[in-house]
Scaffold this motif. Structure first.
Motif, PDB file in Angstrom:
ATOM      1  N   ALA A  98       0.839  -1.203   0.000  1.00 21.06           N
ATOM      2  CA  ALA A  98       0.000   0.000   0.000  1.00 21.06           C
ATOM      3  C   ALA A  98       0.870   1.249   0.000  1.00 21.06           C
ATOM      4  O   ALA A  98       0.597   2.209  -0.731  1.00 21.06           O
ATOM      5  N   ILE A  99       1.950   1.219   0.798  1.00 21.53           N
ATOM      6  CA  ILE A  99       2.850   2.382   0.860  1.00 21.53           C
ATOM      7  C   ILE A  99       3.514   2.601  -0.503  1.00 21.53           C
ATOM      8  O   ILE A  99       3.620   3.724  -0.986  1.00 21.53           O
ATOM      9  N   THR A 100       3.929   1.489  -1.149  1.00 21.76           N
ATOM     10  CA  THR A 100       4.535   1.593  -2.480  1.00 21.76           C
ATOM     11  C   THR A 100       3.562   2.231  -3.463  1.00 21.76           C
ATOM     12  O   THR A 100       3.917   3.119  -4.244  1.00 21.76           O
ATOM     13  N   LEU A 101       2.318   1.773  -3.391  1.00 19.47           N
ATOM     14  CA  LEU A 101       1.279   2.298  -4.274  1.00 19.47           C
ATOM     15  C   LEU A 101       1.097   3.797  -4.033  1.00 19.47           C
ATOM     16  O   LEU A 101       1.028   4.593  -4.985  1.00 19.47           O
ATOM     17  N   ALA A 102       1.076   4.182  -2.773  1.00 21.87           N
ATOM     18  CA  ALA A 102       0.917   5.592  -2.420  1.00 21.87           C
ATOM     19  C   ALA A 102       2.104   6.398  -2.918  1.00 21.87           C
ATOM     20  O   ALA A 102       1.939   7.495  -3.464  1.00 21.87           O
ATOM     21  N   ALA A 103       3.313   5.825  -2.768  1.00 22.20           N
ATOM     22  CA  ALA A 103       4.521   6.521  -3.214  1.00 22.20           C
ATOM     23  C   ALA A 103       4.486   6.729  -4.727  1.00 22.20           C
ATOM     24  O   ALA A 103       4.853   7.794  -5.233  1.00 22.20           O
ATOM     25  N   MET A 104       3.989   5.717  -5.445  1.00 20.01           N
ATOM     26  CA  MET A 104       3.872   5.852  -6.905  1.00 20.01           C
ATOM     27  C   MET A 104       2.894   6.954  -7.273  1.00 20.01           C
ATOM     28  O   MET A 104       3.154   7.759  -8.169  1.00 20.01           O
ATOM     29  N   ALA A 105       1.779   6.986  -6.553  1.00 21.05           N
ATOM     30  CA  ALA A 105       0.779   8.020  -6.809  1.00 21.05           C
ATOM     31  C   ALA A 105       1.385   9.400  -6.591  1.00 21.05           C
ATOM     32  O   ALA A 105       1.235  10.305  -7.426  1.00 21.05           O
ATOM     33  N   ILE A 106       2.133   9.544  -5.492  1.00 23.80           N
ATOM     34  CA  ILE A 106       2.742  10.837  -5.175  1.00 23.80           C
ATOM     35  C   ILE A 106       3.778  11.212  -6.230  1.00 23.80           C
ATOM     36  O   ILE A 106       3.844  12.351  -6.685  1.00 23.80           O
ATOM     37  N   SER A 107       4.575  10.211  -6.673  1.00 20.16           N
ATOM     38  CA  SER A 107       5.597  10.486  -7.686  1.00 20.16           C
ATOM     39  C   SER A 107       4.984  10.983  -8.981  1.00 20.16           C
ATOM     40  O   SER A 107       5.454  11.967  -9.567  1.00 20.16           O
ATOM     41  N   PHE A 108       3.932  10.300  -9.421  1.00 24.30           N
ATOM     42  CA  PHE A 108       3.312  10.735 -10.679  1.00 24.30           C
ATOM     43  C   PHE A 108       2.652  12.096 -10.506  1.00 24.30           C
ATOM     44  O   PHE A 108       2.652  12.917 -11.444  1.00 24.30           O
ATOM     45  N   GLY A 109       2.113  12.340  -9.317  1.00 26.65           N
ATOM     46  CA  GLY A 109       1.552  13.666  -9.027  1.00 26.65           C
ATOM     47  C   GLY A 109       2.640  14.727  -9.132  1.00 26.65           C
ATOM     48  O   GLY A 109       2.453  15.782  -9.759  1.00 26.65           O
ATOM     49  N   ALA A 110       3.808  14.426  -8.565  1.00 28.08           N
ATOM     50  CA  ALA A 110       4.931  15.374  -8.593  1.00 28.08           C
ATOM     51  C   ALA A 110       5.393  15.603 -10.026  1.00 28.08           C
ATOM     52  O   ALA A 110       5.663  16.740 -10.429  1.00 28.08           O
ATOM     53  N   ALA A 142      -3.429  12.106 -14.355  1.00 29.08           N
ATOM     54  CA  ALA A 142      -4.517  11.126 -14.381  1.00 29.08           C
ATOM     55  C   ALA A 142      -4.049   9.798 -13.784  1.00 29.08           C
ATOM     56  O   ALA A 142      -4.774   9.142 -13.038  1.00 29.08           O
ATOM     57  N   LEU A 143      -2.813   9.418 -14.105  1.00 34.84           N
ATOM     58  CA  LEU A 143      -2.270   8.173 -13.563  1.00 34.84           C
ATOM     59  C   LEU A 143      -2.126   8.273 -12.035  1.00 34.84           C
ATOM     60  O   LEU A 143      -2.439   7.329 -11.307  1.00 34.84           O
ATOM     61  N   ALA A 144      -1.697   9.453 -11.561  1.00 37.15           N
ATOM     62  CA  ALA A 144      -1.575   9.668 -10.122  1.00 37.15           C
ATOM     63  C   ALA A 144      -2.931   9.490  -9.453  1.00 37.15           C
ATOM     64  O   ALA A 144      -3.050   8.849  -8.399  1.00 37.15           O
ATOM     65  N   LEU A 145      -3.965  10.047 -10.083  1.00 36.70           N
ATOM     66  CA  LEU A 145      -5.324   9.944  -9.543  1.00 36.70           C
ATOM     67  C   LEU A 145      -5.766   8.477  -9.509  1.00 36.70           C
ATOM     68  O   LEU A 145      -6.319   7.990  -8.513  1.00 36.70           O
ATOM     69  N   LEU A 146      -5.495   7.775 -10.619  1.00 42.12           N
ATOM     70  CA  LEU A 146      -5.866   6.359 -10.703  1.00 42.12           C
ATOM     71  C   LEU A 146      -5.172   5.559  -9.596  1.00 42.12           C
ATOM     72  O   LEU A 146      -5.800   4.738  -8.915  1.00 42.12           O
ATOM     73  N   LEU A 147      -3.893   5.841  -9.395  1.00 43.33           N
ATOM     74  CA  LEU A 147      -3.140   5.143  -8.351  1.00 43.33           C
ATOM     75  C   LEU A 147      -3.679   5.498  -6.968  1.00 43.33           C
ATOM     76  O   LEU A 147      -3.754   4.647  -6.083  1.00 43.33           O
ATOM     77  N   ALA A 148      -4.081   6.762  -6.795  1.00 49.48           N
ATOM     78  CA  ALA A 148      -4.618   7.184  -5.501  1.00 49.48           C
ATOM     79  C   ALA A 148      -5.926   6.445  -5.208  1.00 49.48           C
ATOM     80  O   ALA A 148      -6.150   5.978  -4.082  1.00 49.48           O
ATOM     81  N   VAL A 149      -6.771   6.316  -6.234  1.00 45.82           N
ATOM     82  CA  VAL A 149      -8.029   5.572  -6.060  1.00 45.82           C
ATOM     83  C   VAL A 149      -7.722   4.115  -5.694  1.00 45.82           C
ATOM     84  O   VAL A 149      -8.308   3.545  -4.762  1.00 45.82           O
ATOM     85  N   GLY A 150      -6.750   3.550  -6.428  1.00 47.52           N
ATOM     86  CA  GLY A 150      -6.335   2.178  -6.130  1.00 47.52           C
ATOM     87  C   GLY A 150      -5.859   2.050  -4.692  1.00 47.52           C
ATOM     88  O   GLY A 150      -6.160   1.084  -3.993  1.00 47.52           O
TER      89      GLY A 150
END
Lengths: 243, 108
Positions: A98-110, A142-150
């Protein structure tokens, strides 16, 4: 048999059976005898009517028989302890994911922020015209958002799993100690219907947006450079970005 | 009477009495021992079992010139259980009665 004989036999028999609240039980019989004596009955008469203290103590025991199986509780504690090790590892793995997923979401957001704001921090982003970058930025957002939802889905899953596990532990102890078990929890539902529908819509929209803007970004890059290998036109790999 | 059988019926009687009002242990055990042939002392284990099962709760109430009395009161679970057990028992008793009456009828 006198009052004291009755009470001491009862106390001894209850204690021998390891009853949890011997004192409370005995005090009720004491009170009963006191009431009867106040009405003028003799000790012998009252005690005879109460019944055999051995049998009475045995009756308390059968009522608590599940509670008092001496091995059952320890067996349950042992089983839960052994169960706790793989469960803890499992939960750790889930949480790390879950943390990895969150980190990916944050990275794509950045990445999206960097592309939109044209902030090429430490020249990490290969050079390209701003508008091409912005379209890719939209895809990243959009990918960051998708990852955040995930991530939200995943967190809800872990939470429900943890609750179900807690309930299972509770019920194992309850069955060993003879108290009433609570209904078992299922893995579903993790989220309420409304939240679920909104999240699903958000996931679909962000997936669509990500796909569309990625394709558009590539098309725009091809069109603006006039080359299918637009990265060569922008000198991504020729050392120009370093210079 | 079979002691196990008697115990089940006693539980039902305790619930039934407590549906009317709260009683303290002494009242309940005296009442039941006067009506059904049981040792007075055997009612307290039943009360304790019903409390452990969550059908009854207890509370202490001060009485003039005496130690506080432990009153027993029916919980909402106890109410539900009583209605269910009462219906079950009456249905059971009706069938048994039918069978027993048929039995005497055939013998005649």
């Amino acid at each position: 048999m006198t009052k004291n004989d009755f009470l001491s036999t009862l106390t001894a028999e209850l204690k021998r059976r390891d009853m949890a609240d011997t004192q409370e039980i005995v005090s009720e019989y004491e009170q009963h005898i006191a009431f009867k004596m106040a009405d003028g009955y003799s000790e012998e008469e009252i005690v005879a009517k109460l019944g055999d203290p051995f049998l009475i103590a045995a009756q308390f025991e059968t009522d608590d028989s599940q509670e008092k199986k001496p091995g059952a509780k320890w067996l349950a504690i042992g089983a839960l302890f052994i169960l706790a090790i793989p469960a803890a590892l499992g939960f750790l793995m889930l949480i790390v994911t879950a943390i990895t997923l969150a980190a990916m979401a944050i990275s794509f957001g950045a990445l999206a922020v960097v592309l939109f704001a044209d902030l090429n921090v430490y020249s990490l982003i290969p050079p390209m015209p701003y508008w091409n970058g912005a379209v890719f930025g939209l895809a990243a957002a959009a990918l960051a958002l998708l990852l955040a939802v995930g991530c939200v889905y995943y967190a809800a899953f872990i939470r429900q799993l943890a609750r179900a596990y807690q309930r299972l532990r509770h019920n194992i102890m309850a069955s060993a100690s003879g108290t009433a078990p609570l209904p078992n929890l299922t893995i579903f539902p993790q989220l309420g219907g409304k939240t679920k529908r909104r999240l699903r819509l958000l996931a679909l929209l962000s997936f669509a947006l990500c796909t569309v803007s990625l394709i558009l970004g590539i098309l725009a890059a091809i069109l603006s450079t006039g080359s299918f290998q637009f990265w060569h036109s922008w000198n991504w790999f020729s050392g120009a970005s370093a210079g | 009477m079979n002691p196990q059988y008697k115990k089940g019926v006693l539980e039902l009687c305790v619930l039934s009495l407590l549906k009317r009002r709260d009683y303290y242990g002494y009242e309940l055990s005296e009442y039941l021992a006067n009506h059904i042939r049981i040792a007075v002392g055997t009612v307290y284990p039943i009360l304790r079992k019903l409390r452990n099962d969550g059908l009854l709760t207890t509370y202490l109430q001060e009485e003039s010139g005496g130690p506080p009395r432990k009153y027993y009161s029916l919980t909402s679970l106890g109410h539900k259980q009583f209605e269910k057990d009462r219906a079950d028992y009456l249905e059971f008793a009706r069938i048994i009665e039918e069978i027993l009456e048929d039995g005497t009828h055939d013998e005649k």
